[in-house]
Design a protein around this motif. Sequence first.
Motif, PDB file in Angstrom:
ATOM      1  N   MET A  85       0.973  -1.748  -0.193  1.00  0.00           N
ATOM      2  CA  MET A  85       0.328   0.250  -0.196  1.00  0.00           C
ATOM      3  C   MET A  85       0.810   1.024  -0.223  1.00  0.00           C
ATOM      4  O   MET A  85       0.439   3.026   0.157  1.00  0.00           O
ATOM      5  CB  MET A  85      -1.092   0.000   1.263  1.00  0.00           C
ATOM      6  N   ARG A  86       2.298   0.856  -0.304  1.00  0.00           N
ATOM      7  CA  ARG A  86       3.049   2.148  -0.485  1.00  0.00           C
ATOM      8  C   ARG A  86       2.531   2.849  -1.273  1.00  0.00           C
ATOM      9  O   ARG A  86       3.200   3.921  -2.007  1.00  0.00           O
ATOM     10  CB  ARG A  86       4.574   1.962   0.041  1.00  0.00           C
ATOM     11  N   PHE A  87       2.088   2.244  -2.262  1.00  0.00           N
ATOM     12  CA  PHE A  87       1.698   2.825  -3.940  1.00  0.00           C
ATOM     13  C   PHE A  87       0.709   3.748  -3.606  1.00  0.00           C
ATOM     14  O   PHE A  87       0.169   3.928  -5.016  1.00  0.00           O
ATOM     15  CB  PHE A  87       2.494   1.386  -4.678  1.00  0.00           C
ATOM     16  N   ALA A  88      -0.141   3.169  -2.905  1.00  0.00           N
ATOM     17  CA  ALA A  88      -1.259   3.743  -3.005  1.00  0.00           C
ATOM     18  C   ALA A  88      -1.311   5.863  -2.759  1.00  0.00           C
ATOM     19  O   ALA A  88      -0.638   5.604  -2.173  1.00  0.00           O
ATOM     20  CB  ALA A  88      -2.777   3.776  -1.659  1.00  0.00           C
ATOM     21  N   ARG A  89      -2.119   5.972  -3.700  1.00  0.00           N
ATOM     22  CA  ARG A  89      -2.184   7.719  -4.332  1.00  0.00           C
ATOM     23  C   ARG A  89      -3.372   8.674  -3.505  1.00  0.00           C
ATOM     24  O   ARG A  89      -3.200   9.540  -3.362  1.00  0.00           O
ATOM     25  CB  ARG A  89      -2.128   7.932  -5.695  1.00  0.00           C
ATOM     26  N   ALA A  90      -4.964   7.520  -3.694  1.00  0.00           N
ATOM     27  CA  ALA A  90      -5.600   8.553  -3.292  1.00  0.00           C
ATOM     28  C   ALA A  90      -6.527   7.029  -2.458  1.00  0.00           C
ATOM     29  O   ALA A  90      -5.756   5.758  -2.574  1.00  0.00           O
ATOM     30  CB  ALA A  90      -6.575   8.726  -4.359  1.00  0.00           C
ATOM     31  N   ARG A  91      -7.775   7.781  -2.100  1.00  0.00           N
ATOM     32  CA  ARG A  91      -8.924   6.498  -0.844  1.00  0.00           C
ATOM     33  C   ARG A  91      -9.419   5.652  -2.009  1.00  0.00           C
ATOM     34  O   ARG A  91      -9.769   4.330  -1.704  1.00  0.00           O
ATOM     35  CB  ARG A  91      -9.913   7.663  -0.972  1.00  0.00           C
ATOM     36  N   LYS A  92      -9.125   6.506  -3.406  1.00  0.00           N
ATOM     37  CA  LYS A  92      -9.790   5.182  -4.609  1.00  0.00           C
ATOM     38  C   LYS A  92      -9.234   4.049  -4.379  1.00  0.00           C
ATOM     39  O   LYS A  92      -9.385   2.638  -5.321  1.00  0.00           O
ATOM     40  CB  LYS A  92     -10.465   5.851  -5.968  1.00  0.00           C
ATOM     41  N   ASP A  93      -7.578   4.525  -4.521  1.00  0.00           N
ATOM     42  CA  ASP A  93      -6.879   2.814  -4.527  1.00  0.00           C
ATOM     43  C   ASP A  93      -7.206   1.670  -3.449  1.00  0.00           C
ATOM     44  O   ASP A  93      -7.012   0.729  -3.857  1.00  0.00           O
ATOM     45  CB  ASP A  93      -5.720   3.460  -4.345  1.00  0.00           C
ATOM     46  N   SER A  94      -7.404   2.675  -1.906  1.00  0.00           N
ATOM     47  CA  SER A  94      -7.472   2.050  -0.963  1.00  0.00           C
ATOM     48  C   SER A  94      -8.628   1.232  -1.875  1.00  0.00           C
ATOM     49  O   SER A  94      -9.357   0.085  -1.164  1.00  0.00           O
ATOM     50  CB  SER A  94      -7.842   2.166   0.396  1.00  0.00           C
ATOM     51  N   PHE A  95     -10.001   1.273  -1.809  1.00  0.00           N
ATOM     52  CA  PHE A  95     -11.231   1.005  -2.733  1.00  0.00           C
ATOM     53  C   PHE A  95     -11.106  -0.323  -3.590  1.00  0.00           C
ATOM     54  O   PHE A  95     -11.832  -1.170  -3.265  1.00  0.00           O
ATOM     55  CB  PHE A  95     -12.683   1.818  -2.304  1.00  0.00           C
ATOM     56  N   TRP A  96     -10.537   0.349  -4.678  1.00  0.00           N
ATOM     57  CA  TRP A  96     -10.622  -0.677  -5.674  1.00  0.00           C
ATOM     58  C   TRP A  96      -9.402  -2.007  -5.070  1.00  0.00           C
ATOM     59  O   TRP A  96      -9.365  -3.246  -5.301  1.00  0.00           O
ATOM     60  CB  TRP A  96      -9.904   0.112  -6.599  1.00  0.00           C
ATOM     61  N   SER A  97      -8.274  -1.792  -4.269  1.00  0.00           N
ATOM     62  CA  SER A  97      -7.528  -2.421  -4.337  1.00  0.00           C
ATOM     63  C   SER A  97      -8.187  -3.698  -3.282  1.00  0.00           C
ATOM     64  O   SER A  97      -8.277  -5.108  -2.736  1.00  0.00           O
ATOM     65  CB  SER A  97      -5.799  -1.963  -3.219  1.00  0.00           C
ATOM     66  N   ALA A  98      -9.299  -3.181  -2.142  1.00  0.00           N
ATOM     67  CA  ALA A  98      -9.941  -3.962  -0.743  1.00  0.00           C
ATOM     68  C   ALA A  98     -11.153  -5.381  -2.152  1.00  0.00           C
ATOM     69  O   ALA A  98     -11.139  -6.340  -2.206  1.00  0.00           O
ATOM     70  CB  ALA A  98     -10.974  -3.068  -0.202  1.00  0.00           C
ATOM     71  N   ILE A  99     -11.740  -4.696  -2.856  1.00  0.00           N
ATOM     72  CA  ILE A  99     -12.451  -4.609  -4.148  1.00  0.00           C
ATOM     73  C   ILE A  99     -11.726  -6.110  -4.877  1.00  0.00           C
ATOM     74  O   ILE A  99     -12.574  -7.564  -4.916  1.00  0.00           O
ATOM     75  CB  ILE A  99     -13.436  -3.925  -4.837  1.00  0.00           C
ATOM     76  N   ASN A 100     -10.222  -5.680  -5.562  1.00  0.00           N
ATOM     77  CA  ASN A 100     -10.200  -7.122  -5.980  1.00  0.00           C
ATOM     78  C   ASN A 100      -9.029  -8.117  -5.009  1.00  0.00           C
ATOM     79  O   ASN A 100      -9.958  -9.662  -5.399  1.00  0.00           O
ATOM     80  CB  ASN A 100      -8.827  -6.144  -6.047  1.00  0.00           C
ATOM     81  N   LEU A 101      -9.176  -7.595  -3.473  1.00  0.00           N
ATOM     82  CA  LEU A 101      -8.723  -8.474  -3.040  1.00  0.00           C
ATOM     83  C   LEU A 101      -9.780  -9.617  -2.620  1.00  0.00           C
ATOM     84  O   LEU A 101      -9.449 -10.794  -2.722  1.00  0.00           O
ATOM     85  CB  LEU A 101      -8.490  -8.508  -1.662  1.00  0.00           C
ATOM     86  N   GLY A 102     -10.920  -9.022  -2.230  1.00  0.00           N
ATOM     87  CA  GLY A 102     -11.842  -9.917  -2.023  1.00  0.00           C
ATOM     88  C   GLY A 102     -12.349 -11.202  -3.018  1.00  0.00           C
ATOM     89  O   GLY A 102     -12.828 -12.262  -2.753  1.00  0.00           O
ATOM     90  N   TRP A 103     -12.698  -9.884  -4.412  1.00  0.00           N
ATOM     91  CA  TRP A 103     -12.530 -11.716  -5.546  1.00  0.00           C
ATOM     92  C   TRP A 103     -11.818 -12.565  -5.629  1.00  0.00           C
ATOM     93  O   TRP A 103     -12.110 -13.593  -5.990  1.00  0.00           O
ATOM     94  CB  TRP A 103     -13.479 -10.556  -6.669  1.00  0.00           C
ATOM     95  N   LEU A 104     -10.662 -11.826  -5.702  1.00  0.00           N
ATOM     96  CA  LEU A 104      -9.262 -12.643  -5.918  1.00  0.00           C
ATOM     97  C   LEU A 104     -10.099 -13.847  -5.088  1.00  0.00           C
ATOM     98  O   LEU A 104      -9.436 -15.211  -5.165  1.00  0.00           O
ATOM     99  CB  LEU A 104      -8.337 -12.428  -5.743  1.00  0.00           C
ATOM    100  N   ILE A 105     -10.437 -14.466  -3.834  1.00  0.00           N
ATOM    101  CA  ILE A 105     -10.568 -14.822  -2.574  1.00  0.00           C
ATOM    102  C   ILE A 105     -11.584 -15.450  -2.748  1.00  0.00           C
ATOM    103  O   ILE A 105     -12.306 -16.449  -2.753  1.00  0.00           O
ATOM    104  CB  ILE A 105     -10.510 -13.986  -1.645  1.00  0.00           C
ATOM    105  N   ALA A 106     -12.603 -14.613  -3.234  1.00  0.00           N
ATOM    106  CA  ALA A 106     -13.981 -15.094  -3.748  1.00  0.00           C
ATOM    107  C   ALA A 106     -13.878 -16.317  -4.814  1.00  0.00           C
ATOM    108  O   ALA A 106     -14.885 -16.743  -4.610  1.00  0.00           O
ATOM    109  CB  ALA A 106     -14.924 -14.687  -3.571  1.00  0.00           C
ATOM    110  N   LEU A 107     -13.796 -15.584  -6.543  1.00  0.00           N
ATOM    111  CA  LEU A 107     -13.963 -16.427  -6.928  1.00  0.00           C
ATOM    112  C   LEU A 107     -13.113 -18.238  -7.262  1.00  0.00           C
ATOM    113  O   LEU A 107     -14.228 -18.779  -7.337  1.00  0.00           O
ATOM    114  CB  LEU A 107     -12.868 -15.732  -8.274  1.00  0.00           C
ATOM    115  N   PRO A 108     -12.202 -17.927  -6.585  1.00  0.00           N
ATOM    116  CA  PRO A 108     -11.484 -20.042  -6.301  1.00  0.00           C
ATOM    117  C   PRO A 108     -12.926 -20.361  -5.020  1.00  0.00           C
ATOM    118  O   PRO A 108     -12.890 -22.423  -5.540  1.00  0.00           O
ATOM    119  CB  PRO A 108     -10.457 -19.719  -5.383  1.00  0.00           C
TER     120      PRO A 108
END
Length: 405
Positions: A221-244
């Motif tokens: 998360m040192r690469f994050a620049r904005a709150r939207k980066d945190s949001f979309w990182s969280a959504i991406n993490l969620g589906w990476l776990i949920a899909l399998p």
Amino acid sequence: MSSAISHPSGNPSLFKRVLLAGLVFQSVAIGGAYATGRETVEYAAKFGTLGWMSVLGTFALLAVFAYLVFELCRKFRVFEYRGLLKLLIGPFYWVYDFLYLLLGVTIIGVLISAAGSIMADTLSVPVWITSVGLVAIVAVVLFFGQAVVERFNSTGTVLLTVGYVLFAVLVLTVKGDDLVANFRDSAPPLDPDSTAWSSISSGLIYGSLYLCIFPAAMPVMRFARARKDSFWSAINLGWLIALPLFLTYFAVMAFYPDPAVLDAQIPWLRMLSDYGPWVVIVFGLLVGWTLLATAVGLVQGALNRVSVNLEDFGRKPLTRKGNAVTAAVTLIVAIVISQAGIVDLVAKGYTAGAWGMLIVFGLPLLTRGVWLIVKGAPATGNTGDGGNTGDTASPGAEQTSEGMR
């Protein structure tokens, strides 16, 4: 052991800002979470056609917690778990380490039991040989350092992700009609008293188990620049776990309610047993590698925590030899625990660990964490929602990294 993490210069790519954290998280989670299929049965498939609610519950909980963790990391410029826990629970941060060690040994016990069963069923290798071999390989990999550990884990993650898609397609191509029939007939839960809320709450509990893995993704998360980066990182993490999880759930539902699958220690192995010996052998080798890689990641996390706590007491951190010896001892303890069997360890050990993580980490995130995001002063030089962020942390926020795990 500690080293500063400076804010990256330039403009990080979308991959680093939004996708990388979820991929790192999945690389640690994938072996222990998906490899056997036992977790999917215990927390989702046993609810019949209501089980999809459990998977959605896991996705929702992880996405929420991931956003809170990632946004706190971004806002306060703290990229390691101890600094974050000091922000959330102050002097009680060490309780997380204690829980991690207990939960880590339990998960490794499941992995050892699974690896032994898989190798015995696929290649007729005695369980004790697999256990001894796993201890030796993990100790050797850890002896050669973090670079080898990361290569070991990333290779297994890619292979197993591809493998899950292929195995699910293989099962559903042949058993698709049975899956459709189960959903058409609304196949009931194994326990007739189970409700939709039972399924959802089971998914929430299972999602809480993953709280022990967030330290692996925090440095990214040192690469994050904005709150939207945190949001979309969280959504991406969620589906990476949920899909399998969805893929495994649908594959199990194609056999539901066959006790030969639902009561098996390794449901995936049973589901693939009728597709020819080559499929079972490929599954055994692939999942065996991934279980080993996950064990390496968990033991590495435990070693990092031991070294950091030794430094807190004014002692020297573990040497390379000390890492290997401590890893071997940890794995021997896990071998003893593995004798309880996968079914009991997943049903009881995982659930107890999930509740512990929810109390120690989850509730503080939902209370003080939310307050800090809304009202807390960001780190010096951080404009909050996308401005340039400096390298100086606010009071109470540490800027050190104690390793990926």
